[in-house]
Design a protein around this motif. Structure first.
Motif, short mmCIF file in Angstrom:
data_model
loop_
_atom_site.label_atom_id
_atom_site.label_comp_id
_atom_site.label_asym_id
_atom_site.label_seq_id
_atom_site.Cartn_x
_atom_site.Cartn_y
_atom_site.Cartn_z
N PRO A 1 -5.82 3.82 7.51
CA PRO A 1 -5.54 2.62 7.81
C PRO A 1 -4.27 2.05 8.82
O PRO A 1 -3.61 3.11 9.07
N ASP A 2 -4.50 0.92 9.31
CA ASP A 2 -3.02 0.58 10.20
C ASP A 2 -2.49 -0.31 9.37
O ASP A 2 -3.00 -1.16 8.61
N GLY A 3 -1.24 -0.47 9.07
CA GLY A 3 -0.29 -1.29 8.44
C GLY A 3 -0.25 -2.88 8.88
O GLY A 3 -0.02 -3.47 8.24
N THR A 4 -0.96 -3.18 10.09
CA THR A 4 -0.85 -4.31 10.44
C THR A 4 -2.39 -4.97 10.06
O THR A 4 -2.54 -6.30 10.03
N GLU A 5 -3.35 -4.17 9.59
CA GLU A 5 -4.43 -4.56 9.09
C GLU A 5 -4.20 -5.20 7.57
O GLU A 5 -3.56 -4.82 6.95
N VAL A 6 -5.05 -6.33 7.30
CA VAL A 6 -4.86 -6.96 6.00
C VAL A 6 -5.68 -6.30 5.15
O VAL A 6 -7.19 -5.94 5.56
N TRP A 7 -5.47 -5.76 3.88
CA TRP A 7 -6.06 -4.94 2.99
C TRP A 7 -6.53 -6.17 1.69
O TRP A 7 -5.52 -6.44 1.09
N ASP B 1 4.67 4.31 9.74
CA ASP B 1 4.07 2.98 9.88
C ASP B 1 4.49 2.12 8.60
O ASP B 1 4.03 2.33 7.62
N GLU C 1 0.79 -1.22 -0.04
CA GLU C 1 -0.04 0.22 -0.09
C GLU C 1 0.76 1.14 0.00
O GLU C 1 0.58 2.20 -0.76
N ARG D 1 -4.82 5.03 -3.19
CA ARG D 1 -3.22 5.32 -3.10
C ARG D 1 -3.09 5.63 -1.80
O ARG D 1 -3.54 6.31 -1.07
N GLY D 2 -1.86 4.53 -1.28
CA GLY D 2 -1.57 4.70 0.28
C GLY D 2 -0.13 5.64 0.19
O GLY D 2 0.66 5.47 -0.63
N VAL D 3 -0.20 6.61 1.17
CA VAL D 3 0.90 7.55 1.36
C VAL D 3 1.20 7.55 2.56
O VAL D 3 0.28 7.53 3.52
N SER D 4 2.48 8.09 2.92
CA SER D 4 2.79 8.46 4.25
C SER D 4 2.75 10.15 4.11
O SER D 4 3.34 10.72 3.15
N ARG E 1 -0.18 -5.04 4.55
CA ARG E 1 -0.46 -6.32 4.09
C ARG E 1 -1.80 -6.34 3.28
O ARG E 1 -2.63 -6.24 3.51
N GLY F 1 4.45 -1.02 7.78
CA GLY F 1 3.71 -2.25 7.19
C GLY F 1 2.70 -2.16 6.53
O GLY F 1 2.17 -0.93 6.16
N ARG G 1 0.10 7.55 8.25
CA ARG G 1 -0.56 6.47 7.01
C ARG G 1 -1.63 6.98 6.53
O ARG G 1 -2.60 7.41 7.25
N GLU G 2 -1.90 7.17 5.00
CA GLU G 2 -3.10 7.81 4.68
C GLU G 2 -3.56 7.13 3.46
O GLU G 2 -2.53 6.32 2.67
N ARG G 3 -4.88 6.68 3.02
CA ARG G 3 -5.23 6.13 2.23
C ARG G 3 -6.22 7.10 1.28
O ARG G 3 -7.31 7.36 1.73
#
Ligand SMILES: [Fe+2]
Lengths: 770, 511
Positions: free
Chosen positions: B25-31, A193, A149, B47-50, A197, A195, B57-59
Motif C-alpha cells: 500500500p501507499d502511505g497516502t492512501e486512507v485505510w 514511506d 499501519e 500487519r504493516g511493516v517496512s 492514514r 505516512g 512499505r508492506e502489508r
C-alpha cells in the motif's frame, strides 16, 4: 527487620548563618531517625590522612525526626492549566502534534493525553508497545484504539493527528513524515514511506476522566493507594507545536496543518505554540497556548527547551537566530529536577554559627544519611574564603559512570570499586542522573538539581569508577588542613558567586578554589576576573577548572544546565543546533571555545587526566626568582613537592592543567613547578588534538603535565595556580606536616596580609655575571 | 604450542525472494479498517511493516487462519452440491462430528476438563428431544432448545465432580457415565420393542425428502450451519472474556488467584455452556437421522471421535475440524475396505501421536522449532565462542557495525592471547595501577574497553578502614544490580585488582 533506608536533601544548599533551610527526608523500614547537626571537617577515610572527621554541633534540630516514605515522580512531562475542563470530553475533536520519538516501543507511551490509566477513561495520542502511533479512548468499561499501519521510525519527525466523531464513533488517525535534510537522524535518501492514514469505527466514546486527571504532555495520569496520583506512560522524545480542535477536521485541513504548523481555523480549544516565549536570554517551562482560552502547559522536571523543531533547516544554529525553528521540546522518561518532597524539618541556623560545611546526620539501627549544606558568614570577617564548587557537585550528582559508561574503565585505567550502598542506590534508579549520564534514549543529561538525594555528596563517599573521593568529599581535605593550620577562613559557594558576583569575593583578601572547579557561569568568571583586577588574590588549586559554560535560571538556583558539545572531555555531545543554554541563551560547551580559556584568567587550563597514579611537582627555574622564591622557604631546590597524598599518591594528578601562552596565560606569569612522569593513562585532552597521531600519552607528550604558575595583577592582586586535583588531597598527609602544606602556608601567610606582596620589588633585569 | 587448526569455514550465500502474499500500500492512501460486528476484532490481522532490506512499505497477513477457514469451509459449501448422494451424506456427517469435536475441544482445551462423556451428553439430549417430540408432541423447531436444556442440566451434574477428581479418575468416571446412559436407556420398557431406539422423529427435512437428493442437500446445509454455529460458540467462549480469563489463569494460576480471578468457576462455566451446546447438537443429530439408537453411546463411536481430536490436535478448533475430516473420510469414505478402516484410523492416530507433539495443527510450529534447533546446532558447530559472524547471522543483526566489532574483537583477542606470559602476569601483580610495559598496557586496555554486561568490578565489603574486597560483574542493564562472581575475599585493593585481571586473562584464553 525490614531493610532500612534513609535518603534526604536540603534546600537551599547555601545559606548565611542565621538563615533558614529545609530538609526533605524519606525513610523506609523505619518511623523515626536520630538527627544531629555536624560540621564536616574531613571526608576521605584513606589511612594516609586523618580519616573521617566531623564535629557535632548543638542546634535546635530535634534529636529524633519522624520520617516516612516519600515518593518521587520521575520523568519530564507538562500539565495543561485547564480550570474549566475544556479539554475533558470534547465531543467531536481533533488532536494533533509534531513529534519525534526517540524510543518507540517496549512500553506504552502517551504523548498528549487526558487519560486515566487506572480507570481506563479519557483519550490519548501515544505510542503502542509495538512502536506504532496509537489513539486510544476509554469510557471506564472498555478501551478501544486505532493504530497506525507501520511503526514510527525513531528520531524522525512526524506530524500526527487523530480525530474522533462522537456521533459515528469514527476515528481517523493520520501520520505524515516531515523529515527534511536537517531535522532528523536520517535524511531524504532513505526511502521510508512514513505516512499512514487509518479510519476505523470504534466501539466506545471517551468518558471524562474527571478533574483529578489533568491533560498531560508526555505522560498519562495514574493512581495507586500508596503514592496517590502520579504520572505514568512517560514519553521519550520531542513534541513540537500541538493542539486540540473541537471538531473533526477535514483530511485536507489536516494535511495543510502538517505543512504549516500554524493554528488551524475552526473551533480551536488549544493550540500550543512551543516557539512562543523565547527571549534573548532563554525560555522557561511554560508551553504557551495561543488559542482562545490560554490553556498554558507547565513543564515538570524540566522538559528540555531550545531544541530543534520539526521545521529546523540547519542554518540557524540557535533559538536566538530563529525561534520559529526551535519548537522542539524534549521529554525524558527518567528526567528528575525536583523530588517535590514534603519538608520534615525547617530550621533557622544560629546567627553565630561558624561558616563551614555542615550536614544533617541521620541515623537508624540499619542506615545512615548525611545531608550536606553550606553556611556562609552572616558578615564576612575572615581574610580567607574557600570557594566550594557547588556547580561541580551538581554536575556529578548521582553519576552512573561505573555502571553505564562503557569507556569509564578505559578512562580511569582501573576497575571500579562499589559498596553495598552504591549498589542499593543505583538499583533504585529513582533519584535522577548527573550531567555525565545518558537518559534512557541515549541522549545526554543537561540538567542537574539539588532537590533530590545525592549519594556522592555524602562526606565519606568514594566515586565507584575511580575508587577515591571526588568533589565535595575530596574538597574536605582542604577544609581539614585549614582547620588544622588554625587559619581563619569562611566558605562561599559557586552559587553565591553566581548570584552576587564580585561582591561575594570583595570582603576577602584571598579566595581559594577547591579541587575541581569545572563548571562555571559567566557571572562566576566575571567576578573572578573583577576580583583579581581589584587587587584580590586567587589561589586556583584544582584541576580542569573554568571549563564548561554552565548556567542557572533566575530564581531557580537548584537546577544547573550545561550542554556538552564540539570539544573537551565530554560524556555526551549535544545534537546539532542544540548547544545553547535554555536558561540563559548563551552558547554552552567549553569556555575556551568562547574566547575565555581558563589560562586567560588563572594562567593554567586543562591538559590531561588519569586515574592510575599521581606524580610529585618539581621546581622549575622560575621558582628561584626572588619574586616567588619565598613561597619555597623550607623546600629544597630539588625536593619533590608532594610525592605523597590521598589522591593516588601524589600532589600532581587525576586532572591536571598546564601553562600555555597560546591559550592566553598572562605573559608575565612565572612557571614555578611542573610534574613529570605521568603514565600513558594520562592522554592529552581532545580539545588539544587537532590531528590525531600516536604518542599523545604522558610518557611521550610534553604537554601532559601539571603546572604551578604565578602572576601579579593590579592593585597588589595576584594569582597562584596549581593545576592539579590531587594537590589539596596531599595536604592532610602525615597529619599536615609535609611540603605541600609548607608551600601553601608560605603563600597564604603572604597572601592574607594587605599591601605589597613579598618579592614584588624584584622587577629589574638580571645582571649577567654568571 | 602450535595454533589449534580450525576447520575451514564455509560461507553460504543467503537471501530469499519474497515468499508470502504481501500488499504494497501507499502511505497516502486512507485505510478503512472493518471490524467483526460487536467486537473490536478486525476481519483480517494485517500487519504493516517496512521491509528491512528495501524499506518498502508492506502489508502482510499476520494470522492466515481466517484465509484457510474460508478456503476450506467455502470449498466444502460450494463443492458439495455437485457430489454424489453418498458424498453429500459424508459431508453432512463430517459437519456434525466437527461441531461435536469443536465443542469438545472447548471442554478439554479451554476448560481443561478431561471429560469423555461427550457422546453421553449428545445421546441423552438426543433421546430427550426425540422423546419430547414423539411422546409429548413437541414440534421439531423446539427440539434443539429441549436438547440444549437437557445438555445444560447434564453438564451441571457432570461438572460437580470435575473439581474434586483429578484428570485420569475423572476421565474414567465420565467413560462410565456413557455406559450407565446406555444401560439406562436400554432398560426403558417403552423403548424395548424398538431395541432401545426412537424412530419416526420429526425433522426439518420433510419426511418425503428422506434419502432423496433434496433431503440430503438440506441435511448438509443444515449440518454446515450447525458447524458454523459451533465455531461461533467456540470463538465466543474461547476468545472472549471467559476464555481470556482461563488463558491468563493457565499461564499463572497463583497470580490469577491472588488477583481474584475465579479460575474454578470459569472452568465450570465453560463446561456447562459447552454441555448445553452438545445437547443442542444431540437434538440436531436426532432430527438429521429422524431416529436415535443405543449405538450413540457405543465405545467405538467415542473412540472414533477421540481419534479425530488426537489427530487434529487438542485445544484448537481447526484441529478438531481437520481431524474429523480425516477420520470421516477414512471411516465413511472407504466403506469398501471394511474393518481395515479402523486399523487405518488407528495407524494414523498412532503415527500422529508418535511424530507430532500436538496433532496436525501443531506440525507447523513443531517444524519451525525443529528448524531453529537445527540452525543453532549448525551455527554452533561452525562458529567458535565469540567468533566472527556468519552471513546468515548477519541478516539478523540490524547494526552492521556490530558484525565488524565481532570480527575485530576475535582478531585482537587472537593477538593478545600470544602476549599473555607468566612475566606479564607477574608484572601486573607487582603493580596493578600506573605505567606498564607496552604488552601489558595493550592487554589491560582491551579489558577496560569491554562491553558492560559481565564486565568485572570490585565490591568493598565493610567499612572503608577495615574492608575486604570481592569480585563483581555488572549486569549491563540499568537498575539491575551487579552479581557477585565468587565468594573469595581479598585483603587489599591491589589483590582485588589482580584477581580481576586473572579472571579476565582466563576469559581471554578460554575464548
Ligand atoms: Fe570533571
Amino acid at each position: 527487620m525490614a531493610t532500612q533506608r534513609i535518603y534526604g536533601y536540603a534546600d537551599p544548599w547555601s545559606i548565611k548563618a542565621g538563615e533558614q533551610l529545609s530538609f526533605m527526608v524519606s525513610g523506609e523500614g523505619l518511623g523515626a531517625v536520630d538527627a544531629q547537626l555536624v560540621r564536616l571537617i574531613h571526608g576521605d577515610e584513606n589511612p594516609d590522612g586523618p580519616g573521617f572527621v566531623e564535629q557535632e554541633v548543638a542546634s535546635e534540630i530535634p534529636a529524633q525526626l519522624a520520617v516516612r516514605r516519600q515518593f518521587t515522580q520521575v520523568g519530564a512531562f507538562a500539565v495543561a492549566n485547564d480550570p474549566d475542563q475544556r479539554l475533558a470530553a470534547p465531543g467531536d475533536f481533533t488532536i494533533y502534534a509534531f513529534v519525534c520519538s526517540t524510543k518507540p516501543g517496549i512500553t506504552r507511551q502517551a504523548m498528549l493525553s487526558k487519560w486515566d490509566i487506572t480507570a481506563g477513561k479519557g483519550y490519548a495520542l501515544g505510542i503502542s508497545p509495538e512502536g506504532r502511533l496509537e489513539f486510544w479512548i476509554g469510557d471506564g468499561e472498555m478501551i478501544d484504539h486505532v493504530a497506525a499501519e507501520i511503526p514510527l521510525v525513531p528520531k524522525a519527525w512526524y506530524f500526527v493527528a487523530a480525530s474522533f466523531n462522537a456521533a459515528t464513533r469514527e476515528a481517523r488517525l493520520t501520520q505524515i513524515g516531515v523529515v527534511n535534510r536537517y531535522n532528523s537522524l536520517i535524511g531524504p535518501v532513505v526511502p521510508f514511506d512514513y505516512g499512514s492514514r487509518v479510519v476505523e469505527t470504534l466501539r466506545v466514546a471517551p468518558a471524562d476522566p474527571g478533574v483529578a486527571t489533568p491533560f498531560l504532555w508526555a505522560g498519562a495520569s495514574e493512581e495507586n493507594d500508596r503514592r496517590g496520583r502520579f504520572v505514568g506512560m512517560l514519553y521519550s522524545g520531542k513534541i513540537d507545536r500541538a493542539g486540540i480542535v473541537g471538531e473533526v477536521l477535514a483530511p485536507d485541513v489536516i494535511e495543510a496543518l502538517a505543512r504549516s504548523g500554524s493554528m488551524p481555523a475552526g473551533a480551536v480549544i488549544a493550540h500550543w505554540d512551543t516557539t512562543a516565549g523565547y527571549t534573548d536570554s532563554g525560555i522557561g517551562d511554560t508551553i504557551v497556548d495561543v488559542g482562545p482560552h490560554g490553556l498554558h502547559a507547565e513543564g515538570i522536571n524540566r522538559p528540555v527547551r531550545g531544541m530543534t523543531g520539526w521545521n529546523w533547516k540547519g542554518r540557524a544554529d540557535s533559538f536566538r537566530l530563529d525561534p520559529a525553528q526551535y519548537g522542539g521540546i524534549v521529554f525524558h522518561d527518567d528526567a528528575l529536577t525536583d523530588c517535590r518532597w514534603q519538608p520534615n524539618l525547617t530550621v533557622t541556623m544560629p546567627a553565630e554559627l561558624r561558616s563551614g560545611v555542615y550536614a544533617l546526620r541521620l541515623r537508624s539501627a540499619g542506615a545512615e544519611e548525611y545531608i550536606p549544606f553550606f553556611v556562609r558568614a552572616a558578615r564576612p570577617k575572615a581574610p580567607l574564603a574557600v570557594l566550594m564548587s557547588t556547580f561541580t557537585y551538581l554536575a556529578y550528582a548521582n553519576e552512573h559512570l561505573a555502571y553505564d559508561a562503557l569507556i569509564a574503565q578505559a578512562i580511569t585505567a582501573h576497575t571500579p570499586i562499589l559498596t553495598e550502598a552504591d549498589i542499593a542506590f543505583n538499583k533504585l534508579q529513582e533519584f535522577g542522573l548527573s550531567t555525565y549520564d545518558h537518559h534512557s534514549d541515549g541522549s545526554g543529561c543537561c540538567y542537574s538539581s539539588w532537590r533530590r538525594p545525592i549519594l556522592n555528596i555524602r562526606p565519606k563517599h568514594r566515586m565507584s569508577s575511580m575508587g577515591m573521593p571526588w568533589a565535595l568529599p575530596a574538597d574536605l581535605s582542604l577544609i581539614w588542613w585549614l582547620e588544622h593550620s588554625g587559619l581563619d577562613y569562611e566558605i562561599l559557594t559557586d552559587h553565591d558567586l553566581h548570584a552576587e558576583g564580585v561582591d561575594a569575593l570583595r570582603p576577602y583578601r584571598t579566595v581559594i578554589n577547591c579541587t575541581h572547579p569545572e563548571y562555571y557561569s559567566e557571572n562566576m568568571l566575571d567576578a573572578t576576573e573583577d576580583y583579581l583586577c581589584a587587587g584580590g588574590r586567587v589561589i586556583y588549586a584544582g584541576g580542569n577548572g573554568y571549563y564548561w559554560v554552565s548556567g542557572l535560571r533566575d530564581g531557580e538556583p537548584h537546577c544547573m544546565e550545561v550542554r556538552k558539545l564540539d570539544a573537551g572531555s565530554r560524556a555526551w555531545q549535544a545534537d546539532p543546533g542544540e548547544g545553547y543554554l535554555a536558561c540563559t541563551g548563551e552558547r554552552s560547551g567549553l569556555w575556551r571555545s568562547r574566547g575565555r580559556a581558563p589560562q586567560k584568567i588563572v594562567g593554567v587550563g586543562f591538559t590531561a587526566e588519569g586515574m592510575d597514579e599521581s606524580q610529585p611537582f618539581e621546581r622549575m627555574p622560575d621558582s628561584f626568582h626572588r619574586r616567588v622564591a619565598w613561597m619555597f622557604d623550607g623546600i629544597g631546590p630539588q625536593e619533590l613537592i608532594g610525592d605523597f597524598g590521598l589522591g593516588l599518591g601524589g600532589a600532581a594528578g587525576i586532572e591536571i592543567d598546564r601553562y600555555d601562552l597560546a591559550l592566553g596565560t598572562p605573559p608575565h606569569a612565572l612557571l614555578l613547578a611542573s610534574s613529570h612522569g605521568h603514565s600513558d593513562n594520562y592522554p592529552l585532552v581532545s580539545e588539544e588534538v587537532t590531528y590525531a597521531f600516536p604518542g599523545r600519552g604522558g610518557t611521550q607528550d610534553p604537554q601532559v603535565r601539571a603546572d604551578i604558575t604565578y602572576f601579579t595583577t593590579a592593585n597588589y592582586g595576584a594569582c597562584l595556580s596549581i593545576g592539579s586535583i590531587a594537590w589539596s588531597q596531599a595536604l592532610p598527609y602525615k597529619n599536615g606536616d609535609n611540603n605541600v602544606g609548607r608551600f601553601m602556608r608560605n603563600v597564604l601567610d603572604a597572601f592574607l596580609k594587605p599591601g605589597a606582596l613579598p618579592g614584588s620589588e624584584f622587577v629589574g633585569d638580571e645582571k649577567l655575571w654568571r | 604450542m602450535a595454533p589449534q587448526q580450525q576447520p575451514e569455514k564455509r560461507f553460504y550465500e543467503v537471501g530469499r525472494r519474497r515468499h508470502e502474499i504481501t500488499l504494497m500500500p501507499d502511505g497516502t492512501e486512507v485505510w478503512r479498517r472493518g471490524r467483526v460486528p460487536l467486537t473490536k476484532r478486525h476481519w483480517l490481522a494485517w500487519r504493516g511493516v517496512s521491509n528491512p532490506k528495501s524499506l518498502r512499505r508492506e502489508r502482510r497477513l499476520l494470522d492466515k487462519r481466517p484465509l484457510w477457514w474460508t478456503i476450506g469451509l467455502g470449498g466444502l459449501l460450494v463443492a458439495t452440491p455437485f457430489l454424489s448422494d453418498q458424498a453429500i451424506n459424508i459431508a453432512a456427517i463430517f459437519c456434525i462430528f466437527s461441531a461435536i469435536n469443536v465443542i469438545w475441544t472447548l471442554i478439554i482445551g479451554t476448560a481443561g476438563i478431561f471429560s469423555l462423556a461427550t457422546m453421553a451428553v449428545v445421546g441423552m439430549s438426543g433421546y430427550a428431544a426425540a422423546a419430547a417430540n414423539v411422546y409429548l408432541g413437541v414440534p421439531w423447531p423446539l427440539m434443539m432448545p429441549v436438547g440444549a436444556l437437557v445438555g445444560l442440566v447434564l453438564g451441571g451434574f457432570l461438572a460437580l465432580p470435575s473439581t474434586r477428581l483429578d484428570g485420569l479418575y475423572y476421565a474414567l468416571l465420565t467413560l462410565g457415565v456413557a455406559e450407565i446412559c446406555r444401560v439406562f436407556v436400554s432398560q426403558i420398557k417403552a423403548l424395548a420393542p424398538a431395541n432401545g431406539s426412537i424412530n419416526q422423529v420429526d425433522s426439518f427435512i420433510p419426511a418425503d425428502w428422506l434419502l432423496q437428493r433434496p433431503g440430503l442437500l438440506l441435511g448438509f446445509f443444515a449440518a454446515f450451519a450447525l458447524l458454523l454455529a459451533a465455531l461461533l460458540v467456540f470463538r465466543l467462549i474461547n476468545s472472549e472474556r471467559l476464555g481470556l480469563l482461563l488463558q491468563a489463569a493457565r499461564e499463572d494460576e497463583a497470580f490469577s488467584e491472588a488477583t481474584g480471578i475465579d479460575y474454578r468457576r470459569a472452568r465450570l462455566w465453560v463446561f456447562v455452556l459447552s454441555s448445553g451446546a452438545l445437547g443442542a447438537i444431540g437434538a440436531f443429530y436426532v432430527m438429521f437421522y429422524r431416529s436415535i439408537s443405543l449405538a450413540v453411546f457405543s465405545l467405538d463411536q467415542l473412540l472414533l471421535l477421540f481419534a479425530m481430536i488426537v489427530i487434529g490436535g487438542l485445544g484448537r478448533s481447526e484441529g478438531a475440524v481437520i481431524g474429523t475430516a480425516i477420520v470421516v473420510l477414512i471411516d465413511k469414505g472407504m466403506l469398501d475396505l471394511g474393518p481395515l478402516r479402523i486399523i487405518i484410523v488407528t495407524a494414523v492416530m498412532i503415527g500422529v501421536a508418535l511424530t507430532a507433539h500436538n496433532g496436525l495443527t501443531g506440525v507447523r510450529a513443531q517444524f519451525r522449532n525443529f528448524r531453529n534447533r537445527k540452525k543453532s546446532e549448525r551455527r554452533a558447530a561452525r562458529t567458535e565462542k565469540g567468533g566472527e559472524v556468519m552471513p546468515e547471522e548477519a541478516t539478523e543483526i540490524a547494526d552492521k557495525q556490530q558484525v565488524y566489532y565481532r570480527l575485530f574483537d576475535k582478531r585482537i583477542r587472537d593477538r593478545l592471547k600470544a602476549q599473555i606470559t607468566p612475566e606479564l602476569i607477574a608484572e601486573h601483580k607487582a603493580k596493578p595501577l600506573g605505567q606498564h610495559s607496552d604488552a601489558l598496557d595493550r592487554v589491560l586496555n582491551y579489558f577496560r574497553r569491554g562491553e558492560m554486561p559481565d564486565k568485572y568490578a570490585i565490591l568493598r565489603v565493610g567499612e572503608y578502614t577495615s574492608s575486604t574486597y570481592k569480585v563483581l560483574a555488572f549486569s549491563g542493564r540499568p537498575g539491575h544490580p551487579p552479581r557477585v562472581v565468587d565468594d573469595k575475599l581479598y585483603a587489599t585493593m591491589d589483590e582485588a585488582y589482580h584477581a580481576v585481571f586473572l579472571l579476565r586473562v582466563n576469559d581471554l584464553l578460554a575464548s
